[in-house]
Scaffold this motif. Sequence first.
Motif, short mmCIF file in Angstrom:
data_model
loop_
_atom_site.label_atom_id
_atom_site.label_comp_id
_atom_site.label_asym_id
_atom_site.label_seq_id
_atom_site.Cartn_x
_atom_site.Cartn_y
_atom_site.Cartn_z
N GLU A 6 0.84 -1.20 0.00
CA GLU A 6 0.00 0.00 0.00
C GLU A 6 0.87 1.25 0.00
OE1 GLU A 6 -2.13 -2.90 2.96
OE2 GLU A 6 -0.07 -2.25 2.52
N CYS A 22 -2.67 0.22 -3.96
CA CYS A 22 -2.17 -1.08 -3.50
C CYS A 22 -1.68 -1.83 -4.73
CB CYS A 22 -3.26 -1.85 -2.79
SG CYS A 22 -2.82 -3.55 -2.35
N TRP A 36 -10.38 -3.13 0.75
CA TRP A 36 -9.70 -2.18 1.64
C TRP A 36 -10.34 -2.29 3.01
CZ3 TRP A 36 -5.33 0.44 0.78
CH2 TRP A 36 -4.93 0.66 -0.55
N ARG A 45 -10.35 -4.76 12.94
CA ARG A 45 -10.21 -4.42 11.54
C ARG A 45 -11.57 -4.60 10.84
NH1 ARG A 45 -5.04 -6.80 8.47
NH2 ARG A 45 -4.20 -5.96 10.42
N TYR A 95 -5.51 -1.13 5.19
CA TYR A 95 -4.90 -2.32 4.61
C TYR A 95 -5.64 -2.72 3.34
CZ TYR A 95 -3.01 -2.99 9.33
OH TYR A 95 -2.36 -2.84 10.54
N CYS A 96 -4.89 -3.17 2.34
CA CYS A 96 -5.54 -3.83 1.22
C CYS A 96 -5.38 -5.33 1.37
CB CYS A 96 -5.02 -3.34 -0.12
SG CYS A 96 -3.39 -3.91 -0.57
N ALA A 97 -6.28 -6.07 0.76
CA ALA A 97 -6.29 -7.52 0.90
C ALA A 97 -6.78 -8.15 -0.40
CB ALA A 97 -7.19 -7.93 2.06
N THR A 109 -13.19 -10.12 6.89
CA THR A 109 -11.74 -10.25 6.93
C THR A 109 -11.33 -11.70 6.69
OG1 THR A 109 -11.79 -10.50 9.33
CG2 THR A 109 -11.43 -8.29 8.48
N TYR A 112 -10.45 -13.11 3.11
CA TYR A 112 -9.27 -12.67 2.38
C TYR A 112 -8.04 -13.49 2.75
CZ TYR A 112 -11.97 -8.86 0.53
OH TYR A 112 -12.91 -8.14 -0.15
N TYR A 114 -4.61 -12.76 1.53
CA TYR A 114 -3.33 -12.05 1.61
C TYR A 114 -3.59 -10.60 2.00
CZ TYR A 114 -1.53 -16.07 -0.91
OH TYR A 114 -1.20 -17.35 -1.28
N TRP A 115 -2.64 -10.06 2.76
CA TRP A 115 -2.77 -8.70 3.30
C TRP A 115 -1.50 -7.91 3.07
CZ3 TRP A 115 -7.26 -7.00 5.67
CH2 TRP A 115 -8.24 -7.98 5.90
N GLY A 118 -0.09 -2.25 5.43
CA GLY A 118 -0.89 -1.14 5.92
C GLY A 118 -0.24 0.21 5.69
#
Length: 125
Positions: A6, A22, A36, A45, A95-97, A109, A112, A114-115, A118
């Motif tokens: 990100e 991202c 996101w 989160r 965070y993007c995922a 959450t 998803y 992969y993360w 941040g």
Amino acid sequence: QVQLVESGGGLVQAGGSLRLSCAASGRTFSRYAMGWFRQAPGKERVVVAAISRTGGSTYYADSVKGRFTISRDNAKNTVYLQMNSLKPENTAVYYCAAETRWGTVVARTTDYDYWGQGTQVTVSS
């Protein structure tokens, strides 16, 4: 393995705008749904926005509808979050995922796989 990086966070005054990006590694980005999320200190989160693998479907949390826009460029392996009319309560780590199994819009959450690491967004009043 998918790596997500990100960028675009920072400090902005209330009412201002930021655009988060991202960038994803790999050649199969176009198969992934992307999301996101944000996490404020001491809080869980939560999803902000999500987009399907084609970009044809999107999801927004009620608190950001009309102010935030999620988009993606599959040729650049990148997903974006345009944030307008920012408020102090939007302050969080964003965070993007990546969701790699179905490619459809999902908002939990746990959906998803992969993360990213941040990026901090701070909105001053």
